[in-house]
Design an enzyme around this catalytic site. Structure first.
Site, mmCIF file in Angstrom:
data_model
loop_
_atom_site.group_PDB
_atom_site.id
_atom_site.type_symbol
_atom_site.label_atom_id
_atom_site.label_comp_id
_atom_site.label_asym_id
_atom_site.label_seq_id
_atom_site.Cartn_x
_atom_site.Cartn_y
_atom_site.Cartn_z
ATOM 1 N N CYS A 112 0.813 -1.217 0.000
ATOM 2 C CA CYS A 112 0.000 0.000 0.000
ATOM 3 C C CYS A 112 0.848 1.269 0.000
ATOM 4 C CB CYS A 112 -0.946 0.001 1.206
ATOM 5 S SG CYS A 112 -2.025 -1.445 1.278
ATOM 6 N N HIS A 252 -3.006 6.950 3.582
ATOM 7 C CA HIS A 252 -3.477 5.715 2.980
ATOM 8 C C HIS A 252 -4.830 5.359 3.591
ATOM 9 C CE1 HIS A 252 -3.994 1.679 1.722
ATOM 10 N NE2 HIS A 252 -3.565 1.116 2.841
ATOM 11 N N ASN A 282 -10.202 -0.054 1.059
ATOM 12 C CA ASN A 282 -8.750 -0.035 0.928
ATOM 13 C C ASN A 282 -8.369 -0.493 -0.474
ATOM 14 O OD1 ASN A 282 -5.992 -0.481 1.014
ATOM 15 N ND2 ASN A 282 -6.009 -1.568 2.959
#
Length: 380
Positions: A112, A252, A282
Site C-alpha cells: 500500500c 493511505h 482499501n
C-alpha cells in the site's frame, strides 16, 4: 530542478458492493463493518477489467489534466501488488496502450506504500535531470486475490487506480521531500503466500487458499498507528517545515480507526485530513492517488498549499511525501479538444498492432529464407 504535480486522474469500476451486499455473503453487517473500518461500500472490477485497463484510464485522465501528450512522457511507473502478469510489467502494457514510445516503464511493488515509493523514485529522477516528464500510477485489482468467504479481509478491499503526471521545472515547489522505510521482519503480517518461486501454483496451494491475501490485522494496526505519524513528522523535518505549515494530509485509506489515531497523535484537526475510505475501501497502492485526485477536483487543494501524503503497507513498508502544490485545477477541455486528445489512443492501438504484425511477418520471412537456404545447401 523540482518535480511538480501537473496532472491527476482516477478510475474506479462501475460495480459497487455495499456492506449489505457483503452481509448476504458472509456473517457480517453494515453496522459491524462501519464501526470497525469506516467503510460503507467499495468498487470491484468487472469481467474484462484488469489492473492495466484501470491504470490506463487513470493515466489518460491525468494526461488530459496536465495537457501532456503521451509522446512527451519519459518514464512510467506503475505501483501495484496485483499486476496483470508477473511479467511483462503492467507499466509496459500501459506504455503501449498510451502510445508513449519514448518512455521507460517498470512496475514497483511496495504494498500500500507503493504509490509513495513510485512518486519518490520518479521525483528524484526528474530532479537529477535524467527525465523531464513522468507518469506515476497506483492501481490494484485486489478483488482477484481476496477470499470472499473470509469476513476478516473481504470487507476491507476494493479496486481502482489513480495517477499523477510529474514534470520538472525550475520554479519552487513540487515534491519537497520524501521518506521511505521498510521492516522485512514483518513480511508475514500481510502476505500473498503462493504464486511466486517459494510456493509455485499447485493443487495444494489452490486447495489451501494460498493464492488469497492473508493479514494479521491487529499487528498491522499497531504498526500503522506508530509509523504514519512518525513518517509525517520526518518528511516535514526533511523539508524544514512543521505541522502548522500543513494544509492537508492525505493518508493511505486503510481503516478509519487508523486514520483517526494518526491524526490524534499528530494533533491535527479532522478537517485537515482527507478521507474517502467510506466510498472505496482499501485500494492499496491506488488509495492515495485516488484521494489526491478527488481532493484536487473538489478544490480542497489550491496552489501554494502544502500536502503530505503518507502510507504504510505490506513488506512491511512505509513512506511519506511533502508536496507544495503549484498547479490549479484547469478548466475542462472543449469537446473538440477532448476528441483530438483522445484520438491519439486508437492510433496508438493501430501502431501497436502494426508492430506485432511486422514481427510476425519478419519471423515468417526468416523461416522462408532459412528453408530456402537449407534446400540450396542440400542441392549443392
Amino acid at each position: 530542478m523540482h518535480a511538480h504535480v501537473v496532472g491527476w486522474g482516477k478510475y474506479v469500476p462501475r460495480r459497487v458492493v455495499t456492506n449489505d451486499d457483503l452481509s448476504r455473503m458472509v456473517d457480517t453487517s453494515d453496522e459491524w463493518i462501519r464501526t470497525r473500518t469506516g467503510i460503507r461500500e467499495r468498487h470491484l472490477a468487472d469481467e474484462g477489467e484488469t489492473t492495466a485497463t484501470m491504470a490506463l484510464e487513470a493515466a489518460r485522465r491525468a494526461l488530459e489534466v496536465a495537457r501532456v501528450s503521451p509522446a512527451q512522457l519519459d518514464l512510467i511507473i506503475v505501483a501495484t501488488v496485483t499486476p496483470d502478469h508477473l511479467f511483462p510489467a503492467t507499466a509496459c502494457l500501459v506504455q503501449d496502450a498510451l502510445g508513449a514510445d519514448h518512455a521507460a516503464a517498470f512496475d514497483l511493488s511496495a504494498g500500500c506504500s507503493g504509490f509513495i515509493y513510485a512518486l519518490a523514485v520518479a521525483a528524484h529522477l526528474l530532479e537529477t535531470g535524467a527525465y523531464r516528464t513522468a507518469l506515476v500510477v497506483g492501481a490494484e485489482t485486489l478483488s482477484r486475490i481476496t477470499n470472499w468467504s473470509d469476513r476478516a479481509t473481504c470487507v476491507l478491499f476494493g479496486d481502482g487506480a489513480g495517477a499523477v503526471v510529474l514534470q520538472a521545472g525550475e520554479n519552487e515547489g513540487g515534491v519537497l521531500a520524501t521518506v521511505l522505510g521498510a521492516d522485512g521482519s514483518g513480511g508475514n503480517l500481510l502476505i500473498l503466500p503462493a504464486g511466486g518461486s517459494r510456493w509455485p501454483a499447485s493443487h495444494r496451494t489452490v486447495a489451501e487458499g494460498m493464492h488469497y491475501l492473508r493479514m494479521q490485522g491487529r499487528e498491522v494496526f499497531r504498526f500503522a498507528v506508530r509509523k504514519m505519524p512518525a513518517a509525517t513528522r520526518e518528511v516535514l523535518e526533511r523539508a524544514d517545515l512543521s505541522l502548522e505549515d500543513v494544509d492537508l494530509v492525505i493518508p493511505h485509506q486503510a481503516n478509519r480507526r487508523i486514520i483517526d489515531a494518526a491524526a490524534r497523535a499528530l494533533g491535527i484537526p479532522e478537517k485537515a485530513v482527507y478521507v474517502n475510505l467510506d466510498r472505496y475501501g482499501n485500494t492499496s497502492a491506488a488509495s492515495i492517488p485516488i484521494a489526491l485526485c478527488e481532493a484536487a477536483e473538489e478544490g480542497r487543494i489550491q496552489p501554494g498549499d502544502l500536502v503530505v501524503c503518507v502510507g504504510f503497507g505490506a513488506g512491511l513498508t512505509w513512506g511519506a511525501a511533502a508536496v507544495r502544490w503549484t498547479r490549479p485545477q484547469p478548466p475542462p477541455l472543449s469537446r473538440w479538444r477532448r476528441f483530438v486528445h483522445r484520438l491519439y489512443y486508437p492510433l496508438a492501438a493501430l501502431r501497436s498492432w502494426l508492430r506485432r504484425l511486422g514481427r510476425r511477418m519478419a519471423a515468417v520471412w526468416s523461416w522462408v529464407v532459412g528453408e530456402r537456404g537449407d534446400r540450396d545447401r542440400q542441392r549443392s
